[in-house]
Design a protein around this motif. Structure first.
Motif, mmCIF file in Angstrom:
data_model
loop_
_atom_site.group_PDB
_atom_site.id
_atom_site.type_symbol
_atom_site.label_atom_id
_atom_site.label_comp_id
_atom_site.label_asym_id
_atom_site.label_seq_id
_atom_site.Cartn_x
_atom_site.Cartn_y
_atom_site.Cartn_z
ATOM 1 N N GLU A 48 0.809 -1.215 0.000
ATOM 2 C CA GLU A 48 0.000 0.000 0.000
ATOM 3 C C GLU A 48 0.844 1.268 0.000
ATOM 4 O O GLU A 48 0.300 2.374 -0.034
ATOM 5 C CB GLU A 48 -0.937 0.003 1.218
ATOM 6 C CG GLU A 48 -1.996 -1.087 1.196
ATOM 7 C CD GLU A 48 -2.946 -0.916 0.015
ATOM 8 O OE1 GLU A 48 -3.434 0.218 -0.185
ATOM 9 O OE2 GLU A 48 -3.182 -1.897 -0.714
ATOM 10 N N GLN A 49 2.145 1.137 0.055
ATOM 11 C CA GLN A 49 3.002 2.309 0.131
ATOM 12 C C GLN A 49 3.378 2.827 -1.259
ATOM 13 O O GLN A 49 3.446 2.059 -2.232
ATOM 14 C CB GLN A 49 4.277 1.980 0.915
ATOM 15 C CG GLN A 49 4.011 1.646 2.384
ATOM 16 C CD GLN A 49 5.265 1.829 3.222
ATOM 17 O OE1 GLN A 49 5.870 2.892 3.213
ATOM 18 N NE2 GLN A 49 5.639 0.796 3.943
ATOM 19 N N VAL A 50 3.667 4.113 -1.340
ATOM 20 C CA VAL A 50 4.057 4.758 -2.587
ATOM 21 C C VAL A 50 5.573 4.764 -2.761
ATOM 22 O O VAL A 50 6.091 4.558 -3.865
ATOM 23 C CB VAL A 50 3.511 6.205 -2.635
ATOM 24 C CG1 VAL A 50 4.107 6.985 -3.807
ATOM 25 C CG2 VAL A 50 1.994 6.192 -2.716
ATOM 26 N N ALA A 51 6.301 4.968 -1.669
ATOM 27 C CA ALA A 51 7.761 5.097 -1.755
ATOM 28 C C ALA A 51 8.440 3.901 -2.436
ATOM 29 O O ALA A 51 9.374 4.102 -3.230
ATOM 30 C CB ALA A 51 8.353 5.321 -0.361
ATOM 31 N N PRO A 52 8.022 2.652 -2.171
ATOM 32 C CA PRO A 52 8.681 1.543 -2.866
ATOM 33 C C PRO A 52 8.569 1.624 -4.382
ATOM 34 O O PRO A 52 9.493 1.218 -5.095
ATOM 35 C CB PRO A 52 7.948 0.303 -2.326
ATOM 36 C CG PRO A 52 7.360 0.716 -1.033
ATOM 37 C CD PRO A 52 7.032 2.175 -1.185
ATOM 38 N N SER A 53 7.459 2.159 -4.885
ATOM 39 C CA SER A 53 7.315 2.302 -6.340
ATOM 40 C C SER A 53 8.351 3.274 -6.883
ATOM 41 O O SER A 53 8.988 3.022 -7.918
ATOM 42 C CB SER A 53 5.910 2.793 -6.684
ATOM 43 O OG SER A 53 4.931 1.883 -6.240
ATOM 44 N N ILE A 54 8.525 4.398 -6.192
ATOM 45 C CA ILE A 54 9.505 5.399 -6.637
ATOM 46 C C ILE A 54 10.913 4.822 -6.577
ATOM 47 O O ILE A 54 11.704 4.957 -7.519
ATOM 48 C CB ILE A 54 9.391 6.675 -5.774
ATOM 49 C CG1 ILE A 54 7.978 7.266 -5.872
ATOM 50 C CG2 ILE A 54 10.439 7.700 -6.180
ATOM 51 C CD1 ILE A 54 7.697 8.365 -4.864
ATOM 52 N N PHE A 55 11.221 4.170 -5.457
ATOM 53 C CA PHE A 55 12.564 3.614 -5.276
ATOM 54 C C PHE A 55 12.888 2.572 -6.341
ATOM 55 O O PHE A 55 13.960 2.611 -6.962
ATOM 56 C CB PHE A 55 12.684 3.008 -3.879
ATOM 57 C CG PHE A 55 14.012 2.356 -3.605
ATOM 58 C CD1 PHE A 55 15.146 3.124 -3.428
ATOM 59 C CD2 PHE A 55 14.131 0.973 -3.529
ATOM 60 C CE1 PHE A 55 16.389 2.535 -3.180
ATOM 61 C CE2 PHE A 55 15.356 0.373 -3.280
ATOM 62 C CZ PHE A 55 16.486 1.155 -3.098
#
Length: 790
Positions: free
Chosen positions: A577-584
């Motif tokens: 559900e997190q957004v940061a892993p997608s960016i990383f």
């Protein structure tokens, strides 16, 4: 109008009738789990109790009957799986799957020509062969006595499986050794890249292990063509390769219970059915439960009433490639020192599904089979590539597995180590007397004056193996003072007296496991479960600050600033559900491409990405050095740095996420990109078959090297292709607390309720009981089948 309506009605009725007929047919393919059955080959009555997940608990009065019943049960549940694996190892896939699999058949026939399945089986002790024969008799009893149609895969392909032969167990073992081998693809690729960019640059992207990372012990060429066939085989068989895993154990002093606790989760390619078959055998010499390879009579991973054990891949370099000089006057001869030697020639006939027979010639030198003609099928000229593999001398794990399955203490386990060499595995184990231990069980060649990382001259006699490292000198531990042992395919020793591997996994999983093992003075079952489900990204902890530092002062748009802010605030846990892993991870993919593609070119770059551990170990070292030539773009006049590549990669990551998930940053949830589908072989390319046979897709967290790994191919993100093929934890203080789970289910039959009944447990980090006592077995009894002597 009425005629049209009547016509549509008739078509509808026919469609419904067809579906009913299909449903009835498919139901008839299901095996019978209940009742009494008289069979030739059974010596005394056998009781098969299946639990609520369909797993068989086999109660037999002789060991022979236990293996017979195991073969019968596996044939009930995994017959097509078993047949495809033995066909792959024996080079007989084209016979049922068609001409496109001819190169794969030629590859397997060639790499197993160094020593055939039958030659290896003939060297086995009598008791090992007898267990294989009893198992085979059980498989064949099912084939002879099952009254309904076989699983639908056989009907689709239009064939009936041949009787199972005892030596097919060796074929299955050969296949697993190939699947877990690291050297095949790595060394050929290394040679091809060195040819392209030179030895200096190539050496920097083929590191043995990241500098300073922790260890287990306290303190264009023919090669590229062959590599393509090798990767074709992996794709056709849904075999990710290399094999990575976690295993750890704590002593009684380190556990909350005062007795050892052991955990293991082997990481292999996902699919349906899964790799492992779960079973429990009870006979005069056995009370063992665990994970079995369909086709083998002994548990590879598991526990009995006295001991428990788990495996992780040693990542050993157990294969070398030799450049052989071919006699220009006689292509059947090759140079060795001062003379020409005759190759051994084997003529093979491969049957193809259309009825044709294809002739194929295999040539062998003193070093092994010539492998670089499997694509072109031409006589080698100039030089040819021969392969030496420890499997030709050490494919004898059946004897070791018998010792493990029947072990009564740590001494018995360590005696069995001697017979387990290929595929090399780190054994982690414990016994009910409180002992814990580890041994790197592998055939490690002794190389004098060369590393084995690249192909070597075969003609000069200076690159021969001088035997193998003795078992007693291989890395091992027993009852270390710190009270714990862990392995995660990482390096064994800081300074080994002999080379073990060039292909270690990223150290991230080991680093995180070590952190969790040492965070508390004592650990319990709940801690172990949490560890197996951990999604913390060590690489993000190391690199996000470096990324943000490089981006400082360069962020132009509001969206870029928001994305950077999300990264900065991230807790480094890759939740779905997190957004940061997608960016990383989008940044990682761009960073990899911007670092390696420009010098490797599209073909070599695509092949290089298939080795994710090599990619990240190399990138880790390059990031530490910052000013590597690999960050520089040779097509520009300026010299690009690590910071330049980070800035470019960040902008590209933002563009990718906008394209994939839309313009709003808050919608870039990791689980929307990162998904898991357990694919059936027929559902790999056919959407229609996939809708019927595949399981998923599901949004899922995790990353390439989290302790709970959810790894995707770097060249084809984002679908997860490999991860924990099994999770199990044994509690020696109370064996009834022990737990297990696999990703899909026991059965390979899509109509079975046990085709996918463990998916929810596995995805949510839950488990089911791992039991050895009869009272617990009866408490979860769902079916009972009695096999009687005929």
């Amino acid at each position: 109008m009425k005629i049209a309506k009547w016509g549509l009605g008739i078509v509808g009725l026919l469609a419904v009738a067809g579906l009913v007929v299909l449903y009835v047919y498919l139901q008839a393919t299901l095996p019978e789990y209940e009742g009494k059955l008289s069979l030739a080959g059974i010596r005394q009555e056998v009781e098969i109790i299946r639990d609520s997940y369909g797993m068989p608990h086999i109660y037999a009065q002789t060991d022979h009957d236990a293996f017979f019943a195991l073969g019968y049960c596996m044939a009930q549940d995994r017959l097509f799986h078993m047949d495809i694996v033995r066909r792959a190892a024996r080079g007989r896939l084209a016979e049922v799957l068609g001409e496109s699999l001819l190169p794969v058949d030629k590859l397997f026939r060639t790499i197993t020509a160094g020593r055939s399945v039958e030659e290896i089986a003939a060297s086995y002790p009598k008791d090992s062969f007898q267990s294989m024969k009893a198992y085979a008799d059980g498989v064949n009893a099912y084939l002879q006595n099952h009254s309904g149609p076989l699983p639908i895969e056989f009907s689709i392909l239009g064939y009936r499986p041949e009787p199972w032969h005892p030596t097919d167990a060796v074929a299955v073992h050969y296949y697993m050794a190939w699947d877990l081998n690291c050297a095949f693809e790595h060394e050929m690729l290394h040679a091809a890249i060195e040819q392209k960019v030179g030895s200096r640059l190539a050496s920097r992207i083929f590191p043995v292990y990241p500098q300073g990372a922790p260890t287990i012990m306290p303190e264009k060429s023919s090669a590229l063509k062959t590599l393509k066939t090798y990767n074709m085989a992996r794709s056709a068989l849904n075999a990710v390769g290399g094999g990575a895993s976690n295993s750890w154990v704590v002593s009684g002093e380190k556990s909350q219970t005062g007795q050892p606790i052991l955990a293991n989760d082997p990481h292999l390619g996902h699919g349906v059915p899964g790799i492992w078959y779960e079973a429990h055998l009870i006979s005069p010499s056995l009370n063992v439960s665990g994970a079995y390879l369909p086709g083998l009579p002994y548990a590879l991973i598991g526990a009995n009433q006295h001991v428990a054990w788990g495996f992780t891949n040693v990542m050993v370099d157990d294969t070398d490639f030799y450049l052989e000089k071919i006699n220009p006057q006689d292509p059947g001869q090759y140079r060795y020192q001062d003379g020409w030697e005759e190759m051994e020639i084997r003529e093979e006939t491969i049957r193809v599904k259309d009825g044709r027979e294809v002739k194929y010639r295999i040539k062998l030198t003193r070093h092994g089979p010539i492998i670089d003609t499997v694509n072109d099928y031409e006589e080698p000229s100039g030089t040819a590539l021969a392969m030496r593999w420890t499997a030709y001398e050490h494919l004898k794990a059946i004897r070791a597995l018998k010792g493990l399955n029947t072990a009564k203490d740590i001494e018995d386990i360590e005696k069995a180590v001697e017979f387990f060499k290929c595929p090399g595995q780190n054994w982690v184990y414990a016994d009910d007397q409180g002992n814990i231990g580890f041994w790197a069980a592998a055939a490690i060649p002794i190389r004098d004056g060369f590393s084995g990382a690249l192909p070597v001259p075969g003609w000069d006699g200076r690159h021969e193996w001088l035997g193998y490292v003795p078992t007693s000198r291989q890395p091992h531990l027993r009852n270390p003072e710190r009270g714990w042992i862990a392995t995660a395919n990482n390096k064994h020793l800081h300074e080994a007296p002999y080379p073990i591997s060039h292909y270690y996994a990223m150290p991230d999983r080991f680093i995180r496991i070590q952190e969790m093992l040492t965070a508390e003075e004592k650990l319990g079952m709940d801690d172990f479960k949490a560890m197996q489900g951990d999604f913390y990204v060590i690489l993000a902890r190391e690199w996000v600050p470096r990324f943000l530092e490089a981006l400082e002062g360069t962020l132009v748009s509001e969206k870029e600033q928001l994305a950077a802010s999300v990264l900065e605030d991230w807790d480094r846990i890759a939740g779905a559900e997190q957004v940061a892993p997608s960016i990383f991870h989008a940044m990682l993919n761009a960073l990899i491409e911007n670092t390696f593609h420009k010098r490797l070119g599209p073909e070599l770059y695509t092949q290089y990405l298939k080795n994710k551990y090599t990619v990240f170990n190399a990138l880790r070292n390059l990031v530490q050095s910052e000013n590597s030539d690999w960050f520089d773009d040779p097509s520009t006049k300026s010299r690009e740095t690590f910071e330049d590549v980070v800035r470019l990669s960040f902008r590209e990551a933002i563009a990718t996420l906008e394209q994939e998930l839309g313009s709003r940053v808050r919608d870039w949830k990791w689980g929307e990109l990162h998904t898991l589908t357990l694919r059936h072989p027929f559902g790999q390319s056919s959407k229609l078959m996939g809708s019927f046979l595949n399981i998923g897709p599901y949004p899922i967290g995790g990353s390439l090297a989290t302790v709970n790994p959810q790894a995707y191919p770097l060249n084809n993100p984002w679908e997860v292709k490999n991860g924990a093929s099994l999770r199990y934890i044994t509690d020696f203080a109370n064996r009834e607390n022990s737990v297990r789970v696999i990703p899909a289910g026991i059965s390979g039959n899509v109509m079975s309720p046990h085709y996918d009944d463990q998916v929810k447990l596995w995805r949510s980090g839950r488990y089911r009981p791992f039991v050895l006592d009869r009272a617990s077995v009866l408490g979860d009894k769902k079916y009972e089948l009695n096999l009687l002597p005929q």
